[in-house]
Design a protein around this motif. Sequence first.
Motif, PDB file in Angstrom:
ATOM      1  N   SER A 174       0.803  -1.222   0.000  1.00  0.00           N
ATOM      2  CA  SER A 174       0.000   0.000   0.000  1.00  0.00           C
ATOM      3  C   SER A 174       0.835   1.271   0.000  1.00  0.00           C
ATOM      4  O   SER A 174       0.284   2.372  -0.088  1.00  0.00           O
ATOM      5  CB  SER A 174      -0.932   0.011   1.213  1.00  0.00           C
ATOM      6  N   GLY A 175       2.168   1.129   0.087  1.00  0.00           N
ATOM      7  CA  GLY A 175       3.048   2.289   0.062  1.00  0.00           C
ATOM      8  C   GLY A 175       3.442   2.799   1.420  1.00  0.00           C
ATOM      9  O   GLY A 175       4.079   3.856   1.527  1.00  0.00           O
ATOM     10  N   SER A 176       3.120   2.060   2.472  1.00  0.00           N
ATOM     11  CA  SER A 176       3.529   2.463   3.817  1.00  0.00           C
ATOM     12  C   SER A 176       4.959   2.007   4.086  1.00  0.00           C
ATOM     13  O   SER A 176       5.334   0.886   3.718  1.00  0.00           O
ATOM     14  CB  SER A 176       2.606   1.852   4.874  1.00  0.00           C
ATOM     15  N   LYS A 177       5.727   2.857   4.745  1.00  0.00           N
ATOM     16  CA  LYS A 177       7.086   2.473   5.116  1.00  0.00           C
ATOM     17  C   LYS A 177       7.020   1.507   6.286  1.00  0.00           C
ATOM     18  O   LYS A 177       6.412   1.790   7.322  1.00  0.00           O
ATOM     19  CB  LYS A 177       7.903   3.702   5.495  1.00  0.00           C
ATOM     20  N   ILE A 178       7.642   0.346   6.137  1.00  0.00           N
ATOM     21  CA  ILE A 178       7.587  -0.672   7.176  1.00  0.00           C
ATOM     22  C   ILE A 178       8.955  -0.992   7.776  1.00  0.00           C
ATOM     23  O   ILE A 178       9.035  -1.700   8.776  1.00  0.00           O
ATOM     24  CB  ILE A 178       6.950  -1.969   6.647  1.00  0.00           C
ATOM     25  N   ALA A 179      10.018  -0.484   7.184  1.00  0.00           N
ATOM     26  CA  ALA A 179      11.353  -0.769   7.705  1.00  0.00           C
ATOM     27  C   ALA A 179      12.365   0.175   7.080  1.00  0.00           C
ATOM     28  O   ALA A 179      12.104   0.809   6.050  1.00  0.00           O
ATOM     29  CB  ALA A 179      11.758  -2.216   7.416  1.00  0.00           C
ATOM     30  N   THR A 180      13.526   0.275   7.723  1.00  0.00           N
ATOM     31  CA  THR A 180      14.669   0.981   7.156  1.00  0.00           C
ATOM     32  C   THR A 180      15.761  -0.032   6.872  1.00  0.00           C
ATOM     33  O   THR A 180      16.174  -0.778   7.764  1.00  0.00           O
ATOM     34  CB  THR A 180      15.201   2.051   8.123  1.00  0.00           C
ATOM     35  N   LEU A 181      16.187  -0.095   5.639  1.00  0.00           N
ATOM     36  CA  LEU A 181      17.266  -0.984   5.229  1.00  0.00           C
ATOM     37  C   LEU A 181      18.525  -0.161   5.004  1.00  0.00           C
ATOM     38  O   LEU A 181      18.464   1.028   4.718  1.00  0.00           O
ATOM     39  CB  LEU A 181      16.884  -1.721   3.943  1.00  0.00           C
ATOM     40  N   ARG A 182      19.681  -0.819   5.123  1.00  0.00           N
ATOM     41  CA  ARG A 182      20.950  -0.104   5.003  1.00  0.00           C
ATOM     42  C   ARG A 182      21.870  -0.801   4.016  1.00  0.00           C
ATOM     43  O   ARG A 182      21.939  -2.038   3.963  1.00  0.00           O
ATOM     44  CB  ARG A 182      21.642  -0.004   6.365  1.00  0.00           C
ATOM     45  N   ALA A 183      22.581   0.008   3.241  1.00  0.00           N
ATOM     46  CA  ALA A 183      23.595  -0.512   2.316  1.00  0.00           C
ATOM     47  C   ALA A 183      24.954  -0.562   2.989  1.00  0.00           C
ATOM     48  O   ALA A 183      25.213   0.178   3.948  1.00  0.00           O
ATOM     49  CB  ALA A 183      23.670   0.366   1.074  1.00  0.00           C
ATOM     50  N   ASN A 184      25.814  -1.432   2.496  1.00  0.00           N
ATOM     51  CA  ASN A 184      27.219  -1.388   2.916  1.00  0.00           C
ATOM     52  C   ASN A 184      28.156  -1.179   1.734  1.00  0.00           C
ATOM     53  O   ASN A 184      29.360  -1.031   1.914  1.00  0.00           O
ATOM     54  CB  ASN A 184      27.615  -2.645   3.702  1.00  0.00           C
ATOM     55  N   GLN A 185      27.582  -1.134   0.508  1.00  0.00           N
ATOM     56  CA  GLN A 185      28.450  -0.945  -0.659  1.00  0.00           C
ATOM     57  C   GLN A 185      27.666  -0.430  -1.860  1.00  0.00           C
ATOM     58  O   GLN A 185      26.515  -0.827  -2.069  1.00  0.00           O
ATOM     59  CB  GLN A 185      29.115  -2.270  -1.045  1.00  0.00           C
ATOM     60  N   VAL A 186      28.306   0.466  -2.609  1.00  0.00           N
ATOM     61  CA  VAL A 186      27.862   0.774  -3.968  1.00  0.00           C
ATOM     62  C   VAL A 186      28.521  -0.264  -4.861  1.00  0.00           C
ATOM     63  O   VAL A 186      29.724  -0.223  -5.101  1.00  0.00           O
ATOM     64  CB  VAL A 186      28.274   2.195  -4.405  1.00  0.00           C
ATOM     65  N   VAL A 187      27.750  -1.222  -5.317  1.00  0.00           N
ATOM     66  CA  VAL A 187      28.308  -2.284  -6.147  1.00  0.00           C
ATOM     67  C   VAL A 187      28.709  -1.744  -7.511  1.00  0.00           C
ATOM     68  O   VAL A 187      29.783  -2.064  -8.029  1.00  0.00           O
ATOM     69  CB  VAL A 187      27.284  -3.425  -6.309  1.00  0.00           C
ATOM     70  N   TYR A 188      27.831  -0.885  -8.084  1.00  0.00           N
ATOM     71  CA  TYR A 188      28.064  -0.376  -9.445  1.00  0.00           C
ATOM     72  C   TYR A 188      27.313   0.929  -9.618  1.00  0.00           C
ATOM     73  O   TYR A 188      26.155   1.042  -9.190  1.00  0.00           O
ATOM     74  CB  TYR A 188      27.571  -1.383 -10.483  1.00  0.00           C
ATOM     75  N   SER A 189      27.970   1.907 -10.218  1.00  0.00           N
ATOM     76  CA  SER A 189      27.297   3.172 -10.522  1.00  0.00           C
ATOM     77  C   SER A 189      27.934   3.830 -11.726  1.00  0.00           C
ATOM     78  O   SER A 189      29.164   3.897 -11.846  1.00  0.00           O
ATOM     79  CB  SER A 189      27.380   4.126  -9.318  1.00  0.00           C
ATOM     80  N   THR A 190      27.088   4.314 -12.632  1.00  0.00           N
ATOM     81  CA  THR A 190      27.579   5.051 -13.795  1.00  0.00           C
ATOM     82  C   THR A 190      26.457   5.877 -14.393  1.00  0.00           C
ATOM     83  O   THR A 190      25.277   5.592 -14.187  1.00  0.00           O
ATOM     84  CB  THR A 190      28.143   4.092 -14.865  1.00  0.00           C
TER      85      THR A 190
END
Length: 284
Positions: free
Chosen positions: A105-121
Amino acid sequence: MNKPLLAALSALALAGLGAAPAVAAPLTAAPAPHQVKSPAVTVNFAGTVSLSDCSGSIIRFAGSADSDPALVLTNGHCLETGFPDPGQVITGQSSSRTFGLLNASGSKIATLRANQVVYSTMTDTDVTIYRLTSTYAQIKSSYGINALTVSDTHPTAGTAIKVVSGYWKTTYSCNVDGFVYRLKEGDWTWKDSIRYTSSCNTIGGTSGSPVIDTTTGKVIAVNNTGNEDGQRCTVNNPCEVDAGGNITVRQGINYAEETYQIPACFTTGNKLDLGAAGCVLPKP
């Protein structure tokens, strides 16, 4: 670009060439009486995420395992350290960026966290892929959310699509109008971009939204830009360039970058391998 919201609110910061006709969707024959057309899948916000100023989604590939670290897809121009320069490819960069995980439904249910930018361009395409500290299984067990699968085949003109923005909690519905040989915006050039039909009138903050095929439910592209003011090839005003160098400007029309090339560049354990057979993503 459908620039990050902060850029949208500032003085038209960054988010990208005469005229060629739009590519029309090809006509298809009606199915024989014994054939049944596949119904459209239900597309909602489950698996999408909100970033600080962009949108994104949790993605997986056909070969991903539930025990693999989950991945998040957004735009290259949504990278927290700034826009990659033309020709620049970033891999393995440390990150602690957070993402708001949404339910159906679009409700925020959690906060997730990254540990790496695997790829960006922002060269040839406009993508950033993050690795999370959580696995797919952990996200499913804790929150009941599955990742979206990235299609490994080229999209088709006329396909019904939805652009799902986790930032705005808004869904845009339209079709793939056609494909752009080169899409130029400022100093950046993208290859084989998707052009939407006009009803996908995406805005700042929708950058990075998954473009979902409503028949398969798979991700076929990542939303990234649109021509806002009718200018020619400037920031926030991309222009289309055909193979002969002819330039077309379509004010009010928006675009996405295809993602079918991405799965071939990931191997066992969701590990990036730019040297893998079939991987055509730009390399550092």
